[in-house]
Scaffold this motif. Structure first.
Motif, mmCIF file in Angstrom:
data_model
loop_
_atom_site.group_PDB
_atom_site.id
_atom_site.type_symbol
_atom_site.label_atom_id
_atom_site.label_comp_id
_atom_site.label_asym_id
_atom_site.label_seq_id
_atom_site.Cartn_x
_atom_site.Cartn_y
_atom_site.Cartn_z
ATOM 1 N N VAL A 149 0.828 -1.204 0.000
ATOM 2 C CA VAL A 149 0.000 0.000 0.000
ATOM 3 C C VAL A 149 0.863 1.254 0.000
ATOM 4 N N CYS A 150 0.211 2.367 -0.318
ATOM 5 C CA CYS A 150 0.797 3.687 -0.110
ATOM 6 C C CYS A 150 -0.266 4.545 0.565
ATOM 7 N N ALA A 151 0.158 5.622 1.224
ATOM 8 C CA ALA A 151 -0.797 6.371 2.031
ATOM 9 C C ALA A 151 -0.447 7.845 2.114
ATOM 10 N N LEU A 152 -1.493 8.649 2.187
ATOM 11 C CA LEU A 152 -1.388 10.072 2.507
ATOM 12 C C LEU A 152 -1.411 10.211 4.019
ATOM 13 N N LEU A 153 -0.472 10.983 4.569
ATOM 14 C CA LEU A 153 -0.315 11.087 6.013
ATOM 15 C C LEU A 153 -0.437 12.533 6.480
ATOM 16 N N GLN A 154 -0.753 12.706 7.758
ATOM 17 C CA GLN A 154 -0.666 14.033 8.370
ATOM 18 C C GLN A 154 0.725 14.291 8.923
ATOM 19 N N GLY A 155 1.540 13.273 8.964
ATOM 20 C CA GLY A 155 2.898 13.342 9.479
ATOM 21 C C GLY A 155 3.380 11.944 9.781
ATOM 22 N N GLY A 156 4.667 11.822 10.138
ATOM 23 C CA GLY A 156 5.192 10.549 10.587
ATOM 24 C C GLY A 156 5.733 9.625 9.537
ATOM 25 N N GLY A 157 5.794 10.060 8.293
ATOM 26 C CA GLY A 157 6.282 9.178 7.233
ATOM 27 C C GLY A 157 7.748 8.833 7.348
ATOM 28 N N TYR A 158 8.539 9.705 7.982
ATOM 29 C CA TYR A 158 9.961 9.427 8.158
ATOM 30 C C TYR A 158 10.136 8.476 9.351
ATOM 31 N N SER A 159 9.529 7.322 9.286
ATOM 32 C CA SER A 159 9.516 6.354 10.383
ATOM 33 C C SER A 159 9.441 4.944 9.807
ATOM 34 N N GLU A 160 9.775 3.970 10.624
ATOM 35 C CA GLU A 160 9.679 2.580 10.180
ATOM 36 C C GLU A 160 8.242 2.062 10.209
ATOM 37 N N TYR A 161 7.386 2.690 11.021
ATOM 38 C CA TYR A 161 5.965 2.340 11.068
ATOM 39 C C TYR A 161 5.145 3.621 11.160
ATOM 40 N N VAL A 162 3.958 3.587 10.568
ATOM 41 C CA VAL A 162 3.044 4.717 10.688
ATOM 42 C C VAL A 162 1.620 4.183 10.699
ATOM 43 N N ALA A 163 0.764 4.786 11.524
ATOM 44 C CA ALA A 163 -0.650 4.435 11.583
ATOM 45 C C ALA A 163 -1.458 5.515 10.887
ATOM 46 N N VAL A 164 -2.426 5.107 10.069
ATOM 47 C CA VAL A 164 -3.188 6.072 9.276
ATOM 48 C C VAL A 164 -4.597 5.542 9.038
ATOM 49 N N ASN A 165 -5.567 6.445 8.979
ATOM 50 C CA ASN A 165 -6.939 6.058 8.696
ATOM 51 C C ASN A 165 -7.022 5.377 7.332
ATOM 52 N N VAL A 166 -7.797 4.304 7.253
ATOM 53 C CA VAL A 166 -7.885 3.533 6.014
ATOM 54 C C VAL A 166 -8.398 4.377 4.855
ATOM 55 N N GLY A 167 -9.109 5.463 5.134
ATOM 56 C CA GLY A 167 -9.587 6.339 4.077
ATOM 57 C C GLY A 167 -8.499 7.064 3.320
ATOM 58 N N GLN A 168 -7.268 6.981 3.817
ATOM 59 C CA GLN A 168 -6.130 7.635 3.169
ATOM 60 C C GLN A 168 -5.113 6.628 2.632
ATOM 61 N N VAL A 169 -5.499 5.353 2.609
ATOM 62 C CA VAL A 169 -4.603 4.284 2.171
ATOM 63 C C VAL A 169 -5.079 3.746 0.829
ATOM 64 N N LEU A 170 -4.147 3.564 -0.095
ATOM 65 C CA LEU A 170 -4.471 3.051 -1.420
ATOM 66 C C LEU A 170 -3.578 1.871 -1.763
ATOM 67 N N PRO A 171 -4.060 0.943 -2.590
ATOM 68 C CA PRO A 171 -3.194 -0.127 -3.078
ATOM 69 C C PRO A 171 -2.129 0.458 -4.004
ATOM 70 N N ILE A 172 -0.975 -0.162 -4.037
ATOM 71 C CA ILE A 172 0.057 0.275 -4.974
ATOM 72 C C ILE A 172 -0.377 -0.136 -6.377
ATOM 73 N N PRO A 173 -0.459 0.810 -7.304
ATOM 74 C CA PRO A 173 -0.973 0.469 -8.640
ATOM 75 C C PRO A 173 0.040 -0.284 -9.490
ATOM 76 N N GLY A 174 -0.477 -1.233 -10.258
ATOM 77 C CA GLY A 174 0.339 -1.949 -11.223
ATOM 78 C C GLY A 174 1.530 -2.638 -10.590
#
Length: 334
Positions: free
Chosen positions: A92-117
């Motif tokens: 998956v890939c995701a839009l975040l409010q912050g925290g992407g520079y981390s080994e783990y991040v929690a995010v609402n499923v409404g902002q998560v998308l499958p990796i295309p192709g």
């Protein structure tokens, strides 16, 4: 299933400053709610907003992770009890409010998308912030239509590259501004009808010549400042100016009479603090209109350079040099 550790590496900003203000630290793996996905991050995209946050000018919203990173890609490590769309191990890939520079991040499923192709994690990490921004501003607020003309400032940036490719694919004629002739050639290869070197050419005069003095229907502007008045000059009757950043300053001059006489629309937006409901709607638009074009190769991610997580200071310095063409990515995990 790989066990989830209790701690993780993150890039933190203990004190605002230059690129060296970014430090490697250890933090607890974030908790996740019933509607959240916990992502084991493989790669994170850099954005200008991260630079502003590092400088102390753009803090994380309340409740968001305090460290930078507005987009990431990886695998689902765990999912909340209400999540049905993804399962552990999904890419998956995701839009975040912050925290992407981390080994783990929690995010609402409404902002998560499958990796295309067949995209890899590095490429996928370049997508969320860019395409959420481009789609919402060009097609929701700017109402860009097939057959219309678009001027994109900063054509070699991540936003610019995506806007050029998407607008071209959906039937618009695209012009752009860049700072070098090399970047101009690059953007024209991506699909821009004409790329204007703003350091050697007046984009107002160039757009007038390119459109037989009619102007463009939409301007996507990330400069602000002195560009505001000039953007109004290049708009056609009933044109729309959409502002998404203020790299050239937060204040500009507006010709109110021109707006009235030409029935212009001046609008803008920020994405980070928008409600998850809005982001969920944009996610559905992307899945319908954009993700298939990425999957079939019509739209292609452009990655300029990849840095290891610990080299985040060098990555920020590279972004601030403005020599890049495309996205800068942090490689976080495997």
């Amino acid at each position: 299933m790989t066990a989830i550790p209790s701690a993780m590496r993150v890039i933190d900003v203990p004190k605002p400053g230059g690129p060296d203000a970014l430090t490697l630290a250890e933090r607890p793996v974030p908790a996740f709610g019933d509607d959240d996905v916990l992502i084991r991050v493989a790669a994170a995209g850099l954005n200008r907003a991260d630079v502003l946050q590092r400088r102390g000018a753009y803090p994380s919203p309340p409740g968001a992770p305090p460290n930078p990173g507005l987009e990431a890609a990886g695998t689902v490590a765990a999912a909340g009890r209400n999540v049905r769309e993804f399962k552990v191990g999904d890419r998956v890939c995701a839009l975040l409010q912050g925290g992407g520079y981390s080994e783990y991040v929690a995010v609402n499923v409404g902002q998560v998308l499958p990796i295309p192709g067949s995209l890899d994690f590095i490429e996928a990490a370049s997508l969320p912030e860019t395409y959420f921004t481009v789609w919402s501003n060009l097609y929701e607020f700017g109402r860009l239509q097939r057959g219309e003309t678009l001027l994109v400032h900063g054509g070699s940036s991540g936003i610019g590259i995506s806007a050029i490719q998407l607008a071209k694919a959906l039937g618009s004629t695209v012009f752009t501004t860049v700072g070098t002739d090399d970047k101009a050639s690059f953007c024209e290869q991506l699909g821009a009808t004409r790329a204007i070197n703003y350091k050697t050419q007046d984009f107002v005069a160039e757009i007038a010549a390119l459109t037989a003095n009619k102007g463009v229907n939409v301007v996507l502007d990330m400069v602000g400042g002195s560009y505001v008045a000039r953007n109004l000059q290049v708009l056609a009757t009933e044109g729309r100016l959409v502002m998404i950043a203020t790299q050239g300053g937060a204040k500009g001059e507006i010709d109110v009479l021109r707006i009235m006489q030409q029935r212009l629309v001046v609008t803008g937006s920020t994405l980070r603090t928008r409600a998850v409901e809005f982001k969920r709607e944009m996610k559905q638009r992307l899945l319908q209109h954009v993700w298939p074009l990425i999957a079939d190769g019509t739209l292609r991610p452009v990655v300029d350079k990849v840095f290891d997580l610990a080299d985040a200071p060098a990555a920020h310095a590279h972004m601030e040099s403005s020599t890049h063409k495309g996205k800068i990515i942090l490689k976080v995990g495997g």
